[in-house]
Design an enzyme around this catalytic site. Structure first.
Site, PDB file in Angstrom:
ATOM      1  N   ASN A 150       0.966  -1.693  -0.286  1.00  0.00           N
ATOM      2  CA  ASN A 150      -0.368  -0.358   0.130  1.00  0.00           C
ATOM      3  C   ASN A 150       1.247   1.124  -0.122  1.00  0.00           C
ATOM      4  OD1 ASN A 150       1.425  -0.266   2.678  1.00  0.00           O
ATOM      5  ND2 ASN A 150      -0.672   0.518   3.719  1.00  0.00           N
ATOM      6  N   LYS A 173      12.173  -8.555   1.258  1.00  0.00           N
ATOM      7  CA  LYS A 173      11.235  -8.926   0.547  1.00  0.00           C
ATOM      8  C   LYS A 173       9.970  -8.025   0.314  1.00  0.00           C
ATOM      9  CE  LYS A 173       7.840 -11.657   0.134  1.00  0.00           C
ATOM     10  NZ  LYS A 173       6.261 -10.368  -0.811  1.00  0.00           N
ATOM     11  N   PRO A 174      10.195  -7.254   0.002  1.00  0.00           N
ATOM     12  CA  PRO A 174       9.055  -6.531  -0.857  1.00  0.00           C
ATOM     13  C   PRO A 174       7.188  -7.681  -1.184  1.00  0.00           C
ATOM     14  CG  PRO A 174      10.813  -6.293  -3.016  1.00  0.00           C
ATOM     15  CD  PRO A 174      10.740  -7.694  -1.721  1.00  0.00           C
ATOM     16  N   GLY A 223       2.453  -5.642   7.607  1.00  0.00           N
ATOM     17  CA  GLY A 223       1.227  -6.566   6.669  1.00  0.00           C
ATOM     18  C   GLY A 223       0.005  -6.885   7.186  1.00  0.00           C
ATOM     19  N   SER A 224      -0.729  -7.802   6.220  1.00  0.00           N
ATOM     20  CA  SER A 224      -1.494  -8.444   7.888  1.00  0.00           C
ATOM     21  C   SER A 224      -1.996  -9.109   8.585  1.00  0.00           C
ATOM     22  CB  SER A 224      -2.954  -8.917   6.069  1.00  0.00           C
ATOM     23  OG  SER A 224      -1.616 -10.420   6.116  1.00  0.00           O
ATOM     24  N   GLU A 245       3.499  -5.243  11.831  1.00  0.00           N
ATOM     25  CA  GLU A 245       2.571  -3.777  11.897  1.00  0.00           C
ATOM     26  C   GLU A 245       2.298  -4.411  11.408  1.00  0.00           C
ATOM     27  OE1 GLU A 245       3.401  -0.633  13.141  1.00  0.00           O
ATOM     28  OE2 GLU A 245       4.941  -0.220  13.808  1.00  0.00           O
ATOM     29  N   LEU A 246       0.566  -3.676  12.459  1.00  0.00           N
ATOM     30  CA  LEU A 246       0.176  -4.992  11.341  1.00  0.00           C
ATOM     31  C   LEU A 246      -1.306  -3.921  10.877  1.00  0.00           C
ATOM     32  CD1 LEU A 246       0.561  -7.912  13.786  1.00  0.00           C
ATOM     33  CD2 LEU A 246       1.647  -7.279  11.164  1.00  0.00           C
ATOM     34  N   CYS A 279      -2.481   1.764   6.668  1.00  0.00           N
ATOM     35  CA  CYS A 279      -3.026   1.081   7.959  1.00  0.00           C
ATOM     36  C   CYS A 279      -3.110   2.026   8.951  1.00  0.00           C
ATOM     37  CB  CYS A 279      -2.042   0.508   8.406  1.00  0.00           C
ATOM     38  SG  CYS A 279      -0.296   1.288   8.229  1.00  0.00           S
ATOM     39  N   GLU A 377     -10.944  -4.691   9.016  1.00  0.00           N
ATOM     40  CA  GLU A 377     -10.953  -3.911   8.369  1.00  0.00           C
ATOM     41  C   GLU A 377     -11.326  -4.065   7.081  1.00  0.00           C
ATOM     42  OE1 GLU A 377      -6.207  -4.469   7.610  1.00  0.00           O
ATOM     43  OE2 GLU A 377      -5.886  -2.781   8.054  1.00  0.00           O
TER      44      GLU A 377
HETATM   45  P1  NAD Z   1      -0.143  -9.244   3.341  1.00  0.00           P
HETATM   46  O1  NAD Z   1       0.643  -9.697   5.262  1.00  0.00           O
HETATM   47  O2  NAD Z   1      -1.090  -9.985   2.974  1.00  0.00           O
HETATM   48  O3  NAD Z   1       1.551  -9.954   2.273  1.00  0.00           O
HETATM   49  C1  NAD Z   1       2.902  -8.486   3.335  1.00  0.00           C
HETATM   50  C2  NAD Z   1       4.105  -9.545   2.907  1.00  0.00           C
HETATM   51  O4  NAD Z   1       3.552 -10.168   3.511  1.00  0.00           O
HETATM   52  C3  NAD Z   1       3.747  -9.180   1.729  1.00  0.00           C
HETATM   53  O5  NAD Z   1       5.817  -9.134   1.492  1.00  0.00           O
HETATM   54  C4  NAD Z   1       3.962 -10.871   1.144  1.00  0.00           C
HETATM   55  O6  NAD Z   1       4.748 -11.927   0.264  1.00  0.00           O
HETATM   56  C5  NAD Z   1       4.320 -11.767   2.643  1.00  0.00           C
HETATM   57  N1  NAD Z   1       4.192 -13.226   3.176  1.00  0.00           N
HETATM   58  C6  NAD Z   1       3.014 -13.119   2.778  1.00  0.00           C
HETATM   59  N2  NAD Z   1       2.552 -14.521   3.794  1.00  0.00           N
HETATM   60  C7  NAD Z   1       4.075 -14.782   4.241  1.00  0.00           C
HETATM   61  C8  NAD Z   1       4.234 -16.039   4.869  1.00  0.00           C
HETATM   62  N3  NAD Z   1       3.162 -16.255   5.641  1.00  0.00           N
HETATM   63  N4  NAD Z   1       4.997 -15.735   4.782  1.00  0.00           N
HETATM   64  C9  NAD Z   1       6.317 -14.190   5.041  1.00  0.00           C
HETATM   65  N5  NAD Z   1       5.278 -13.427   4.150  1.00  0.00           N
HETATM   66  C10 NAD Z   1       4.389 -13.890   4.025  1.00  0.00           C
HETATM   67  O7  NAD Z   1      -0.190  -7.790   3.959  1.00  0.00           O
HETATM   68  P2  NAD Z   1      -0.738  -6.896   2.027  1.00  0.00           P
HETATM   69  O8  NAD Z   1      -2.101  -7.490   1.945  1.00  0.00           O
HETATM   70  O9  NAD Z   1       0.215  -7.007   2.009  1.00  0.00           O
HETATM   71  O10 NAD Z   1      -0.840  -5.315   3.095  1.00  0.00           O
HETATM   72  C11 NAD Z   1      -2.043  -5.079   3.584  1.00  0.00           C
HETATM   73  C12 NAD Z   1      -1.960  -5.094   5.063  1.00  0.00           C
HETATM   74  O11 NAD Z   1      -1.544  -4.784   5.829  1.00  0.00           O
HETATM   75  C13 NAD Z   1      -3.002  -4.451   5.590  1.00  0.00           C
HETATM   76  O12 NAD Z   1      -3.818  -5.086   6.913  1.00  0.00           O
HETATM   77  C14 NAD Z   1      -2.488  -3.406   6.210  1.00  0.00           C
HETATM   78  O13 NAD Z   1      -3.453  -2.862   7.870  1.00  0.00           O
HETATM   79  C15 NAD Z   1      -0.974  -3.747   6.584  1.00  0.00           C
HETATM   80  N6  NAD Z   1       0.081  -2.670   7.022  1.00  0.00           N
HETATM   81  C16 NAD Z   1       0.065  -2.513   8.630  1.00  0.00           C
HETATM   82  C17 NAD Z   1       0.549  -1.359   8.492  1.00  0.00           C
HETATM   83  C18 NAD Z   1       1.406  -0.832   9.949  1.00  0.00           C
HETATM   84  O14 NAD Z   1       2.372   0.201   9.347  1.00  0.00           O
HETATM   85  N7  NAD Z   1       0.730  -1.381  10.809  1.00  0.00           N
HETATM   86  C19 NAD Z   1       1.438  -0.548   7.161  1.00  0.00           C
HETATM   87  C20 NAD Z   1       0.798  -1.087   6.037  1.00  0.00           C
HETATM   88  C21 NAD Z   1       0.039  -2.022   5.619  1.00  0.00           C
END
Ligand code: NAD
Length: 507
Positions: A150, A173-174, A223-224, A245-246, A279, A377
């Site tokens: 995002n 790992k982006p 991420g999530s 940071e979720l 987020c 969310e």
């Molecule tokens: P996601 O959790 O699907 O993916 C994030 C990253 O993790 C990606 O690079 C993905 O390839 C990797 N990944 C996926 N499965 C994995 C695993 N099992 N092991 C290791 N890596 C893995 O999240 P997304 O859809 O990319 O981003 C959206 C989410 O991120 C939303 O829930 C949002 O709230 C959250 N987010 C949080 C913050 C914060 O600062 N708290 C900031 C931005 C986004």
């Protein structure tokens, strides 16, 4: 814009499992990146581990000079970089600029303050003239950074920059959705003189992320919550630290004495920035009964004036969403809310004439906590507004969530607003604004409850990347020649000290 193709180390050809990157507005392929295997990830971490001691030996000021040189290069290249960032995400120019500005500011803050934060510290000892204690900050080694799509630049560099200042090497790992901005930024790091193996990228999907967790010494993940929980478990099994940071479901509270124009504009900025894919975005709004009607009317007026399109320039207010999955979730939340009795006062549908993933800024009223839009969310441009009896009810509802990332309170009485903010279960709260943390690099953000572990920004955001080592020296020239420490003299000394501490607790 030229198609950017990256291949695996040592190969010049595309491979069948390469990941195509598409522009979400036009659908065209704008680049491709390789999928790193577990073995390739391990090798990258090993190279990083070998390069890290030399990087650490540069000292925090030496590292800072190279990082600042990189930040200057990114600042100079911002027009090209912003175009790339937008082509990967569909975001507006102002939104992309915000990413660049926040990261530049982060570098500025740590350049100024990291030497002080990381300085060895003298600590008190039992007998100050006898024992000298110093606490040193040592980097973990190789930090693995796993990041989302995002804010592909901001959410990556805001964690990578302090990891580098702290003396770690980093393997990134982006997100597979937006790897090109990360690649661009890291290429510039190497041009700025940061050694190639100190910062590396391993592209791929979840499997590549999993492989990184198996090899790194520390994981920083954004991420999530669902993926964050899996990562926490694996890091615990490997006994390596992590910061997470979720997700969030941030609440905004508007009190009867709020400046309604400021509150409504902040709801627009905080809830609809990046088409709501933030987020720390405003995901639900609780308004005291006395100003509810006036607030809703103001907000509805603003939403109908918003310009949403893919044009360049700073006159565009909202851009495209990034993934079909996100738009579908927005639609599902809206449908669920409407079925349970919510009213749509503005928006409520896709803007297909603008692009396949544009969704109108949407205002919902008549909402409650039986609806997904108030508890899960949404991560899209929906603003659900709920009328509350008073501040206590607003607080109780705001805290009725598994998440606790961020929040905001609006009132002309700052002291009252701060008192409410201090009772919100969230890692950062803005008063009379939203996401004000980004204007306060020395403060920090991070999650309560299922929104995460650890803090980003400020001294805490740097200190999470170091472990402390205490060194205590005995400087007494007359040696104790007995086999035990607790002899007559030391017991007497301890008794005296104990009594003195009742009078001077800090002795
Ligand atoms: P996601 O959790 O699907 O993916 C994030 C990253 O993790 C990606 O690079 C993905 O390839 C990797 N990944 C996926 N499965 C994995 C695993 N099992 N092991 C290791 N890596 C893995 O999240 P997304 O859809 O990319 O981003 C959206 C989410 O991120 C939303 O829930 C949002 O709230 C959250 N987010 C949080 C913050 C914060 O600062 N708290 C900031 C931005 C986004």
């Amino acid at each position: 814009m030229a198609v950017r193709q990256y291949t695996s180390v040592g190969s010049s050809a595309a491979a069948p499992n390469d990941i195509e990157v598409r522009n979400p507005i036009t659908g065209e392929v704008i680049g491709s990146v390789p999928t790193f295997s577990a073995e390739q990830v391990r090798a990258a971490v090993e190279r990083a581990r070998a390069a890290q001691p030399t990087w650490n030996a540069l000292g925090v000021k030496g590292r800072g000079r190279l990082i600042r040189r990189w930040a200057d290069a990114m600042w100079a290249a911002q027009a090209e970089f912003i175009a790339l960032l937008r082509s990967e995400t569909g975001k507006t120019e102002p939104n992309a600029y915000n990413e660049v500005a926040v990261i530049d500011n982060t570098v500025g803050y740590y350049y100024g303050f990291a030497p002080r934060i990381l300085r060895p510290q003298s600590r008190k000892t039992f007998l100050p003239f006898v024992y000298k204690a110093t606490v040193y900050h040592e980097p973990y080694g190789v930090v693995g950074a796993i990041t989302p799509w995002n804010y592909p630049y901001l959410n990556l560099l805001i964690d990578v920059i302090p990891a580098l200042f702290a003396g770690n090497a980093v393997v990134i790992k982006p997100s597979e959705v937006t790897p090109l901005t990360a690649q661009y930024a890291i290429d510039r790091m190497q041009e700025a003189g940061i050694p190639r193996d100190v910062v590396q990228i391993v592209t791929g999907k979840g499997d590549t992320g999993r492989a990184l967790i198996e090899a790194a010494d520390y994981i920083t993940f954004t991420g999530s919550t669902a993926v964050g929980k899996q990562i926490a478990v694996r890091c615990a099994e490997r006994m390596i630290p992590c910061s997470l940071e979720l997700g969030g479901k941030d609440a905004m509270i508007v009190l009867n004495d709020a400046d309604l124009e400021q509150a409504a504009l902040s709801a627009v900025r905080g809830g609809l920035e990046n088409a709501g894919q933030v987020c720390v975005g405003v995901e639900r709004i609780y308004v005291e009964a006395g100003v509810y009607d006036a607030f809703v009317e103001k907000l509805r007026g603003y939403l109908t004036q918003m310009i949403c399109c893919s044009d360049d320039g700073y006159g565009v207010h909202m851009g495209s969403m990034t993934n079909p999955r996100e738009v579908e979730r927005v639609e599902a939340h809206l449908e669920d809310a409407v079925q349970r009795g919510a009213q749509v006062l503005a928006g409520g549908s896709r803007l297909t004439d603008k692009g396949p993933l544009f969704y109108a800024p949407t205002l919902l009223t008549g909402v409650d906590h039986t609806m997904r839009v108030m508890t899960e969310e949404t991560f899209g441009p929906l603003l659900p507004v709920m009328k509350v009896r008073d501040a206590e009810e607003a607080l109780q509802l705001a805290n009725d969530s598994v998440y606790g990332l961020s929040g905001s309170v609006f009132s002309r009485d700052e002291r009252h607003a701060v008192a409410i903010a201090r009772r919100m279960q969230a890692g950062d709260v803005s008063v009379n604004g939203t996401q004000l943390f980004f204007l306060a690099s020395a403060a920090n953000m991070g999650g309560f409850k299922e929104s995460g572990i650890g803090r980003r920004g400020g001294p805490e955001g740097l200190l999470r990347y170091v472990q402390t080592r205490s060194i205590v020296a005995d400087r007494l020239p007359i040696k104790n020649r007995e086999f035990i420490l607790a002899n007559k003299r030391t017991r007497l000394a301890f008794t005296i000290l104990r009594r003195l501490r009742r009078i001077i607790p800090t002795i």
